[in-house]
Design a protein around this motif. Structure first.
Motif, mmCIF file in Angstrom:
data_model
loop_
_atom_site.group_PDB
_atom_site.id
_atom_site.type_symbol
_atom_site.label_atom_id
_atom_site.label_comp_id
_atom_site.label_asym_id
_atom_site.label_seq_id
_atom_site.Cartn_x
_atom_site.Cartn_y
_atom_site.Cartn_z
ATOM 1 N N GLN A 63 -12.687 2.034 19.605
ATOM 2 C CA GLN A 63 -11.716 2.321 20.661
ATOM 3 C C GLN A 63 -10.373 2.742 20.066
ATOM 4 O O GLN A 63 -9.765 3.710 20.525
ATOM 5 C CB GLN A 63 -11.518 1.101 21.564
ATOM 6 N N LYS A 67 -8.697 6.465 20.536
ATOM 7 C CA LYS A 67 -7.381 6.588 21.178
ATOM 8 C C LYS A 67 -6.383 7.275 20.239
ATOM 9 O O LYS A 67 -5.564 8.078 20.689
ATOM 10 C CB LYS A 67 -6.870 5.223 21.619
ATOM 11 N N ASP A 71 -4.555 10.703 21.102
ATOM 12 C CA ASP A 71 -3.097 10.768 21.136
ATOM 13 C C ASP A 71 -2.508 11.551 19.963
ATOM 14 O O ASP A 71 -1.297 11.663 19.844
ATOM 15 C CB ASP A 71 -2.523 9.355 21.162
ATOM 16 N N ASP A 88 -9.439 6.461 29.112
ATOM 17 C CA ASP A 88 -9.602 5.120 28.546
ATOM 18 C C ASP A 88 -10.985 4.552 28.869
ATOM 19 O O ASP A 88 -11.597 3.895 28.029
ATOM 20 C CB ASP A 88 -8.522 4.173 29.070
#
Length: 105
Positions: A63, A67, A71, A88
């Motif tokens: 995760q 992410k 990003d 998400d």
């Protein structure tokens, strides 16, 4: 009677949580099959691919990595583009799916 009601409510909660987890893993399997498995495989890397297998990896690690790719705080032209479209929930689903897969040597 009160004990029976509480027991029934607890069982319903457990069953609901189990089916939600199963749905998340199924959604993650679908996403992985469409995108991730082309480079990472499911349990072993794809043929001739230098990419690491994701099966059996820690769910929190997966995760966090996804992410960071999404990003763009972790750099990879390919992964930044792929993860950029993930919500998400998508990330949680894919991570849950790969984390529960057994590793094939």
């Amino acid at each position: 009677m009160k004990v029976l009601f509480i027991s029934g409510a607890l069982m319903a909660g457990i069953l609901a949580a189990t089916s939600a987890d199963a749905a998340s893993i199924y959604a993650g399997q679908t996403q992985a099959a469409q995108v991730c498995s082309h480079c990472h495989g499911v349990r072993t890397p794809s043929a001739d691919a230098p990419f690491p297998p994701l099966a059996g990896r820690d769910v929190e690690y997966l995760q966090k990595a996804l992410k960071e790719y999404r990003d763009k705080t972790r750099k990879s032209d390919i992964m930044n583009a792929i993860a950029g479209s993930l919500s998400d929930d998508d990330i949680a689903d894919v991570a849950a799916y790969y984390a529960q897969q057994a590793i094939n040597p």
